[in-house]
Design a protein around this motif. Structure first.
Motif: not given
Lengths: 323, 246
Positions: A203-204, A242, A246, A253-255, A268, A273, A276
């Motif tokens: 999570t970014c 992110v 990446r 990835i969760v933006g 995102y 991502a 989100v």
């Protein structure tokens, strides 16, 4: 069966946030409620269309009960929200006992956000959450300054962050998301270390450690020094995280940071991502994650960049997996 | 009094709590007074009939008149008069006598009497002495403390602290304390409706979600933190933990 008309206009926007885990973490839309903004989710029951969210990340849960920071806990700053809530809560045992049975009844997955000062505590927290029906996944909050020693969130130190992730991984087979601080440096190495330690998704980012002072000379504006900035001001910062992450890893990835509409979310997704999380904007508009799901489905698919920096890619099953 | 959040434009992340200043049940209207000092409210003030403002509310716990109250004392400063509006209207409509003590920096910032009911006794204090008493509005309170059966203060933390401090001493000064306090304590255990504390306060504070979820608006209560948006914004003075220095 979907009607032909629907099929033309609506895209399948579901995402698997933990394809490597036995249980997986399939979310029906890529829009999550970020930690803290919807409490334990139960507060929004009946008022907020939770079943149309991708997932709900709970308020940060700690081992022991905490009363939180002294007030004031929030201040609006230009294009952002400065907050120092201080993780108030009854502790993980009470949270799971009170809320997990209700989470179990929901169609939306609930991701338990875990907070601790020491890496090993994440193991204890994960152990307690392991096997509890209603908990779909864990998010290790390595970004929060609240419990950080000397105001340093754990994710600023790749070794400590990897230790925390490994401790949680050893305790559970649940999908694990790890939340990074926007203040973290050497993001690619950090991301690889976390994935190697067992993170299923990253999570970014969490909120940026920040400060506001009382211009009339009253000292810091908030009651606790462990304050952090969220909201639109955070978005360009988290977007860069992110993008960097990446380049280094192929895991989902969760933006997270400053999304208040579909264009923000598309940024995102374009940066890499897969999903989100909505935080500050959900305070003013709790139904936003549900609405964004509808809007994205109508918008159609988004091109997403892949891993470019393969040179130092660790030889793990995760990295070898073709996308 | 009710609490209402209104959607902010552009990049101001939070909704704004706006007190309902008046309720017209016949016409189905509420009156809101919007402070021009807040960046979000001029936008709201420019809305025209038919525009949508996406409000959430009414929220929170309103002020209430005690059944035994005959004389109601209101203490406010600057822009904090609107939250007292519905209570004032209700008190006057039920034949109670109401006095409003208002503090402001100067005559220019005094709440216009044209917006207040004629039945209200209105006493003003200004810091620079340009209208009414010169000094703090708190100086005016002792003259009314014996007259009033119930008091409500609305304003910033400094004003509320001082009024709460005065109110703590009031019962002792007037010699009516013992009976009232004992009844109140017994009442809390048995859940019976009994005598409440003389003073209530309305906190003016920015809130986060206004739904009781984010825990951003908490203040210290007598038994743990309380949320301004949910348990408040109206509190009995004895529900809050006041600083000893006040």
């Amino acid at each position: 069966m979907t009607l032909a008309g629907d099929a033309r206009t609506l895209t399948d926007i579901s995402v698997d946030l933990a394809p490597q885990r036995p249980g997986r973490l399939l979310v029906r839309t890529p829009f999550l409620a970020a930690a803290g903004c919807l409490g334990y989710g139960v507060e929004g029951e009946g008022q907020v269309p939770l079943d149309r969210f991708g997932a709900i990340v709970t308020r940060g849960v700690t081992l022991a009960p905490r009363s939180g920071s002294p007030p004031p806990r929030m201040a609006e700053v230009p294009s952002g929200l400065l907050h120092a809530i201080g993780l108030p809560g009854p502790g993980i045992e009470a949270v799971l006992e009170r809320y997990a049975p209700r989470w179990l009844a929901w169609s939306v997955p609930v991701i338990l956000s875990l907070c601790a000062a020491e890496a090993v505590d994440f193991g204890s927290l994960a152990q307690r959450a392991d096997g509890v029906p209603g908990v779909a996944a864990l998010e290790l909050d390595l970004a929060s300054p609240d419990l950080a020693r000397g105001g340093r969130p754990l994710s600023l130190d790749p070794t400590l962050a990897a230790d925390a992730t490994a401790a949680a991984r050893a305790a559970t087979e649940l999908p694990i998301l790890v939340k990074l601080s926007p203040a973290a440096t050497d993001l690619r190495a950090l991301a690889r270390a976390l994935v190697e330690a067992g993170a299923d998704a990253l999570t970014c980012t969490g909120a940026m450690p920040a400060l506001a002072m009382d211009p009339r000379g009253g000292g810091p504006l908030l009651g606790s020094a462990a304050a952090a900035l969220s909201g639109p001001a955070l978005r360009p910062i988290s977007l860069r995280v992110v993008s960097e992450v990446r380049r280094a890893v192929s895991e989902p990835i969760v933006g997270c940071g400053g999304v208040s509409g579909l264009p923000d979310a598309l940024e995102y997704l374009a940066a890499g991502a897969d999903a989100v999380a909505i935080g500050t904007a959900a305070l003013a508009d709790p139904a936003l994650p549900a609405r964004l799901g509808d809007e994205l489905a109508a918008h159609g698919p988004v091109a997403r960049p892949g891993v470019t920096d393969r040179r130092r890619q660790p030889r793990t099953p995760h990295a070898a997996r073709p996308r | 009094m009710h609490f209402r959040g209104l959607g902010p434009p552009g990049s101001l992340p939070l909704r704004r709590p706006v007190a309902i200043a008046g309720i017209d049940r016949k016409r189905g209207e509420v009156t809101l007074h919007l402070p021009s000092t807040d960046a979000a409210t001029p936008w709201l003030a420019m809305r025209r009939a038919g525009d949508r403002a996406d409000p959430i509310g009414p929220l929170g716990r309103p002020l209430a008149i005690e059944p035994r109250t005959h004389h109601l004392l209101l203490i406010a400063e600057g822009l904090s008069v609107p939250p007292l509006g519905p209570l004032t209207e209700a008190a006057i409509a039920t034949g109670r006598r109401v006095a409003l003590l208002l503090g402001a920096r100067s005559a220019a910032e005094v709440y216009p009497s044209s917006l207040l009911p004629d039945e209200l006794e209105y006493v003003v204090a200004t810091q620079d002495g340009s209208l009414g008493h010169r000094g703090s509005v708190v100086d005016l309170v002792p003259a009314y403390e014996a007259w009033a059966d119930q008091a409500v203060a609305s304003g910033g933390p400094a004003l509320l602290e001082r009024v709460a401090h005065l109110a703590r001493g009031r019962d002792a000064r007037l010699g009516v304390a013992c009976l009232g306090r004992r009844t109140a304590r017994r009442g809390r255990r048995t859940g019976r409706v009994t005598r409440r504390s003389w003073l209530s306060v309305v906190l003016e504070q920015r809130v986060g979600c206004a739904l009781g979820v984010c825990l951003g608006c908490v203040v210290p209560g007598a038994s743990g933190p309380v949320r301004v948006c949910r348990e408040g914004p109206a509190f009995r003075a004895d529900e809050l933990a006041w600083e000893e220095s006040a």
